[in-house]
Structures are given as structure tokens and as C-alpha cells.
Design a protein around this motif. Structure first.
Motif, PDB file in Angstrom:
ATOM      1  N   VAL A 117      19.929 -59.294 -52.598  1.00 50.64           N
ATOM      2  CA  VAL A 117      21.080 -60.161 -52.301  1.00 50.64           C
ATOM      3  C   VAL A 117      20.947 -61.499 -53.033  1.00 50.64           C
ATOM      4  CG1 VAL A 117      22.574 -61.179 -50.554  1.00 50.64           C
ATOM      5  CG2 VAL A 117      21.253 -59.140 -49.977  1.00 50.64           C
ATOM      6  N   THR A 118      21.978 -61.861 -53.764  1.00 45.35           N
ATOM      7  CA  THR A 118      22.010 -63.141 -54.469  1.00 45.35           C
ATOM      8  C   THR A 118      21.781 -64.276 -53.471  1.00 45.35           C
ATOM      9  OG1 THR A 118      23.481 -62.260 -56.166  1.00 45.35           O
ATOM     10  CG2 THR A 118      23.466 -64.651 -55.869  1.00 45.35           C
ATOM     11  N   LEU A 119      20.983 -65.260 -53.874  1.00 44.07           N
ATOM     12  CA  LEU A 119      20.427 -66.273 -52.977  1.00 44.07           C
ATOM     13  C   LEU A 119      21.441 -66.881 -52.022  1.00 44.07           C
ATOM     14  CD1 LEU A 119      17.875 -67.904 -52.233  1.00 44.07           C
ATOM     15  CD2 LEU A 119      18.545 -69.562 -53.991  1.00 44.07           C
ATOM     16  N   TRP A 120      22.609 -67.297 -52.502  1.00 40.39           N
ATOM     17  CA  TRP A 120      23.563 -68.010 -51.655  1.00 40.39           C
ATOM     18  C   TRP A 120      24.098 -67.154 -50.510  1.00 40.39           C
ATOM     19  CZ3 TRP A 120      27.090 -70.633 -55.907  1.00 40.39           C
ATOM     20  CH2 TRP A 120      26.315 -71.554 -56.635  1.00 40.39           C
ATOM     21  N   TYR A 121      23.954 -65.838 -50.628  1.00 38.64           N
ATOM     22  CA  TYR A 121      24.522 -64.910 -49.648  1.00 38.64           C
ATOM     23  C   TYR A 121      23.428 -64.127 -48.912  1.00 38.64           C
ATOM     24  CZ  TYR A 121      28.459 -65.999 -52.682  1.00 38.64           C
ATOM     25  OH  TYR A 121      29.398 -66.671 -53.424  1.00 38.64           O
ATOM     26  N   ARG A 122      22.186 -64.569 -49.041  1.00 40.91           N
ATOM     27  CA  ARG A 122      21.045 -63.829 -48.503  1.00 40.91           C
ATOM     28  C   ARG A 122      20.785 -64.183 -47.040  1.00 40.91           C
ATOM     29  NH1 ARG A 122      15.905 -64.445 -52.092  1.00 40.91           N
ATOM     30  NH2 ARG A 122      17.509 -63.882 -53.639  1.00 40.91           N
ATOM     31  N   ALA A 123      20.627 -63.168 -46.214  1.00 41.77           N
ATOM     32  CA  ALA A 123      20.422 -63.354 -44.777  1.00 41.77           C
ATOM     33  C   ALA A 123      19.066 -64.010 -44.501  1.00 41.77           C
ATOM     34  CB  ALA A 123      20.512 -62.006 -44.058  1.00 41.77           C
ATOM     35  N   PRO A 124      18.960 -64.761 -43.399  1.00 39.80           N
ATOM     36  CA  PRO A 124      17.697 -65.455 -43.110  1.00 39.80           C
ATOM     37  C   PRO A 124      16.512 -64.534 -42.919  1.00 39.80           C
ATOM     38  CG  PRO A 124      19.258 -65.654 -41.271  1.00 39.80           C
ATOM     39  CD  PRO A 124      20.010 -65.101 -42.430  1.00 39.80           C
ATOM     40  N   GLU A 125      16.720 -63.312 -42.389  1.00 37.60           N
ATOM     41  CA  GLU A 125      15.578 -62.412 -42.227  1.00 37.60           C
ATOM     42  C   GLU A 125      14.984 -62.027 -43.575  1.00 37.60           C
ATOM     43  OE1 GLU A 125      19.254 -59.716 -41.309  1.00 37.60           O
ATOM     44  OE2 GLU A 125      18.686 -61.832 -41.166  1.00 37.60           O
ATOM     45  N   LEU A 126      15.811 -61.945 -44.623  1.00 37.56           N
ATOM     46  CA  LEU A 126      15.294 -61.671 -45.961  1.00 37.56           C
ATOM     47  C   LEU A 126      14.576 -62.893 -46.514  1.00 37.56           C
ATOM     48  CD1 LEU A 126      18.345 -59.775 -47.530  1.00 37.56           C
ATOM     49  CD2 LEU A 126      16.249 -58.785 -46.594  1.00 37.56           C
ATOM     50  N   LEU A 127      15.154 -64.073 -46.300  1.00 37.84           N
ATOM     51  CA  LEU A 127      14.525 -65.302 -46.778  1.00 37.84           C
ATOM     52  C   LEU A 127      13.175 -65.537 -46.112  1.00 37.84           C
ATOM     53  CD1 LEU A 127      17.730 -67.508 -46.696  1.00 37.84           C
ATOM     54  CD2 LEU A 127      16.468 -66.909 -48.775  1.00 37.84           C
ATOM     55  N   SER A 270      26.894 -69.327 -60.865  1.00 37.50           N
ATOM     56  CA  SER A 270      26.318 -68.963 -59.580  1.00 37.50           C
ATOM     57  C   SER A 270      25.002 -68.270 -59.858  1.00 37.50           C
ATOM     58  CB  SER A 270      27.260 -68.042 -58.791  1.00 37.50           C
ATOM     59  OG  SER A 270      27.450 -66.836 -59.470  1.00 37.50           O
ATOM     60  N   PRO A 271      24.139 -68.151 -58.862  1.00 42.14           N
ATOM     61  CA  PRO A 271      22.833 -67.513 -59.101  1.00 42.14           C
ATOM     62  C   PRO A 271      22.995 -66.078 -59.570  1.00 42.14           C
ATOM     63  CG  PRO A 271      22.897 -68.595 -56.955  1.00 42.14           C
ATOM     64  CD  PRO A 271      24.299 -68.586 -57.484  1.00 42.14           C
ATOM     65  N   ARG A 272      22.026 -65.642 -60.368  1.00 40.56           N
ATOM     66  CA  ARG A 272      22.004 -64.237 -60.757  1.00 40.56           C
ATOM     67  C   ARG A 272      21.500 -63.402 -59.580  1.00 40.56           C
ATOM     68  NH1 ARG A 272      22.395 -63.168 -66.157  1.00 40.56           N
ATOM     69  NH2 ARG A 272      22.359 -64.959 -67.560  1.00 40.56           N
ATOM     70  N   PRO A 273      21.918 -62.132 -59.505  1.00 42.73           N
ATOM     71  CA  PRO A 273      21.388 -61.283 -58.443  1.00 42.73           C
ATOM     72  C   PRO A 273      19.931 -60.964 -58.704  1.00 42.73           C
ATOM     73  CG  PRO A 273      22.689 -59.976 -59.954  1.00 42.73           C
ATOM     74  CD  PRO A 273      22.864 -61.414 -60.367  1.00 42.73           C
ATOM     75  N   PRO A 274      19.152 -60.647 -57.640  1.00 45.11           N
ATOM     76  CA  PRO A 274      17.757 -60.260 -57.850  1.00 45.11           C
ATOM     77  C   PRO A 274      17.669 -59.033 -58.745  1.00 45.11           C
ATOM     78  CG  PRO A 274      18.201 -60.668 -55.534  1.00 45.11           C
ATOM     79  CD  PRO A 274      19.530 -60.652 -56.234  1.00 45.11           C
ATOM     80  N   ALA A 275      16.646 -59.011 -59.599  1.00 41.31           N
ATOM     81  CA  ALA A 275      16.441 -57.865 -60.491  1.00 41.31           C
ATOM     82  C   ALA A 275      14.986 -57.422 -60.444  1.00 41.31           C
ATOM     83  CB  ALA A 275      16.847 -58.233 -61.914  1.00 41.31           C
ATOM     84  N   GLY A 276      14.383 -57.515 -59.270  1.00 37.22           N
ATOM     85  CA  GLY A 276      12.976 -57.166 -59.145  1.00 37.22           C
ATOM     86  C   GLY A 276      12.114 -58.407 -59.198  1.00 37.22           C
ATOM     87  N   GLY A 277      10.851 -58.250 -58.838  1.00 34.94           N
ATOM     88  CA  GLY A 277       9.961 -59.395 -58.739  1.00 34.94           C
ATOM     89  C   GLY A 277       9.782 -60.150 -60.040  1.00 34.94           C
ATOM     90  N   ALA A 278       9.874 -59.472 -61.188  1.00 33.96           N
ATOM     91  CA  ALA A 278       9.679 -60.160 -62.467  1.00 33.96           C
ATOM     92  C   ALA A 278      10.696 -61.261 -62.662  1.00 33.96           C
ATOM     93  CB  ALA A 278       9.765 -59.153 -63.610  1.00 33.96           C
ATOM     94  N   ALA A 279      11.891 -61.092 -62.103  1.00 34.79           N
ATOM     95  CA  ALA A 279      12.935 -62.099 -62.255  1.00 34.79           C
ATOM     96  C   ALA A 279      12.669 -63.333 -61.419  1.00 34.79           C
ATOM     97  CB  ALA A 279      14.289 -61.510 -61.875  1.00 34.79           C
ATOM     98  N   TYR A 280      11.648 -63.276 -60.561  1.00 33.31           N
ATOM     99  CA  TYR A 280      11.364 -64.397 -59.683  1.00 33.31           C
ATOM    100  C   TYR A 280      10.225 -65.265 -60.177  1.00 33.31           C
ATOM    101  CZ  TYR A 280      14.707 -63.302 -56.124  1.00 33.31           C
ATOM    102  OH  TYR A 280      15.891 -63.124 -55.455  1.00 33.31           O
TER     103      TYR A 280
END
Length: 311
Positions: A117-127, A270-280
Motif C-alpha cells: 500500500v502506497t504510504l499515504w493510504y497505508r493502514a496503521p497495522e502495516l505501518l 505522490s509516493p510510488r507504490p511499494p515494489a519490494g524491500g529493495a525499493a525501501y
């Protein structure tokens, strides 16, 4: 009970065929043409000081909820609902698109990566690094989208995971074990200390002139900390907000705007969507932040193991 394939729904973008080129590196997905994505359209509207009217918001939300209910009813998590992944036709029909992070889920729940989930729309349990999650993560995103339709701006435009959490807690109040059973056991909560914020900031952010009390109740239902008590798509469709005046307009009555192909294309930010851990890698923490529990290690780029498209 026989169900139609999950991809066949009036509010989900239709894939017509998949075309393979001269080798397997060239694969093309052929989909219906839809004139707008809602993020770009809303940027255009903001530039002209235009907003969605209440009946138009209800029209969009009704269609979005029907699509999400259909996905969840067919055991699909979208995992990246946001305005740029919602398409709008000249006939006022909303279609959910971009299933790159979607996956099938089942019961009992299994552990999945929280980096979705793209950061701005990510639920708190994921964060907060919960790995066992289900349909409520999509419903949190629906709540963020609902607020964005109302204000024409993202609700929680965080710059990092920690900033995202702080923005959420500031408006909704800092969660507790009483509000969210199991909260104290979440991985990030055990390693972080958050400032205490009282609830009630959401009404201050969205004034009564923009959203009725019934509308605020619906929004709070989406933005409920405890996933087990978060509003579901089918329950939301029965909410009093959709029954009060003005009611949702018919999609055919939705106003139209020139499509991107009919004029200059606007850029969106806007933020890019997650694309796996390498993108972080960009979120690598300093030594002082290691205690926060937000060290992110390289992962496989296969963000949706076991997921296959079925039409």
C-alpha cells in the motif's frame, strides 16, 4: 454458489487480453480505455478551484465500495487502493485498476509482507509492522480516499513511515490497548514511544461545512484503529450517510472534463507504490533510529507470491 470471475465487475477495469511479443520480456496487457484517473482529474479541478459536490462524492464512493466488496467477497486483497488507481469514464463510471500488489487471501489468515500500500493510504497495522492482516487494510485506504474526495487533498501525506504514523495519531488520537486489543504487542510499538494525542482532530481537519455528522461517522468507521472493528465495504454501503440528502447522483449525470489525450497532460506528485524491500533503501535509518524498529532489509521483488489473475 457460482460466482462470476472476480475481474468481471462494472467497477473493476476489464482486461481484454494479454499479448506476448517476440520474447517473454515483452508482455502487454490490453484493457478498456478509461478517460481519467481520479488523482490527475482532481489536480486539474484544484487548479480551476473546482470540488466534487456531495451527490458526486456519494456516487464515487458507492461505486468504489461495490468494487471493493466484490474483491473481498472473492478473497482478493487489492493492497494499493489510492486515487491514482481509480479510473473515471466520461459516463461517470468508476473503475478500480492496477492489481500489481493484489493477492488472494484465505482463512485462517497467513503472514504477508507489511510493505504494501502506497504510504499515504497505508493502514496503521502495516505501518507498525503487523504481518497478519486482511481486508481491513483496504478499508483504511478507502477512508483516506473518501477524505480526499471531500477536501481535494490527501488526508495523511506523510514523508516517511514514522511521519505517517505521527500525522495519523495527531488527527485520530494515539491508540491504546483499550481501543485496539493487541496494540501493545505490535512489533514497532514494542520498540517505539509515541507522543500522546487526544482524539477529535479529524473534525477539525474536515469542517462541518464539508461533511455532515453522518459522513463523519462513516469516515471514522473506515479510520478505526482496531482492524476487527473497522467498517466493511458491504456495511458501509448501508450507512446512513448514503441515505441522507443529497443522495448519490446517477453516474450518467456526472460532469465531464477533457481527457488527458484531448489536451496537455498534467504531472502528478505522490509516493510510488511499494515494489519490494529493495525499493525501501531510501528509508534506511541512522544509528539513532535503529532503536525504532524500522530497519528494513532487502526482500525479493516478488511482492505478490501465489497471486494470479483470473478473468
Amino acid at each position: 454458489m457460482n460466482r462470476r470471475p472476480w475481474g468481471q465487475h462494472p467497477n473493476i477495469v476489464t482486461v481484454r487480453e494479454i499479448v506476448v511479443g517476440s520474447n517473454m520480456d515483452k508482455i502487454f496487457i490490453v484493457m478498456d480505455y478509461v478517460e481519467h484517473d481520479l488523482k490527475s482529474l482532481m489536480e486539474t479541478m484544484r487548479g480551476k478551484k473546482q470540488v466534487f459536490l456531495p451527490g458526486e462524492i456519494k456516487c464515487l464512493m458507492t461505486q468504489l465500495l461495490k468494487a471493493v466488496h466484490h474483491l473481498h467477497d472473492n478473497w482478493i486483497l487489492h493492497r494499493d487502493l489510492k486515487t491514482s488507481n481509480l479510473l473515471l469514464s466520461h459516463k461517470g463510471v468508476l473503475k478500480v485498476g492496477d492489481f500489481g500488489l493484489a493477492r488472494e487471501y484465505g482463512s485462517p489468515l497467513r503472514q504477508y509482507t507489511p510493505i504494501v500500500v502506497t504510504l499515504w493510504y497505508r493502514a496503521p497495522e502495516l505501518l507498525l509492522c503487523c504481518k497478519e492482516y486482511s481486508t481491513p487494510i483496504d478499508m483504511w485506504s478507502v477512508g483516506c480516499i473518501f477524505a480526499e474526495f471531500i477536501t481535494m487533498n490527501p488526508l495523511f501525506p506523510g514523508k516517511s513511515e514514522v511521519d505517517q504514523l505521527n500525522r495519523i495519531f495527531k488527527d485520530l488520537g494515539t491508540p491504546s490497548e483499550l481501543l485496539w486489543p493487541g496494540y501493545n504487542e505490535l512489533p514497532a510499538v514494542q520498540k517505539m514511544t509515541f507522543a500522546e494525542h487526544p482524539p477529535g482532530g479529524l473534525r477539525q481537519r474536515i469542517g462541518s461545512d464539508l461533511l455532515s455528522e453522518a459522513g463523519l461517522s462513516l469516515l471514522q468507521g473506515f479510520l478505526t484503529y482496531n482492524p476487527a472493528r473497522r467498517l466493511t465495504a458491504d456495511a458501509a454501503l448501508e450507512h446512513a450517510y448514503f441515505k441522507e440528502q443529497p443522495v448519490a447522483i446517477d453516474p450518467a449525470m456526472f460532469p465531464t472534463w477533457p481527457a488527458k489525450s484531448e489536451g496537455n497532460r498534467r504531472t502528478t506528485h505522490s509516493p510510488r507504490p511499494p515494489a519490494g524491500g529493495a525499493a525501501y533503501a531510501q528509508y534506511a535509518r541512522s544509528d539513532s533510529d535503529d532503536t525504532l524498529g524500522f530497519q528494513l532489509h532487502a526482500r525479493s521483488l516478488n511482492v505478490a507470491p501465489g497471486f494470479s489473475l483470473k478473468f
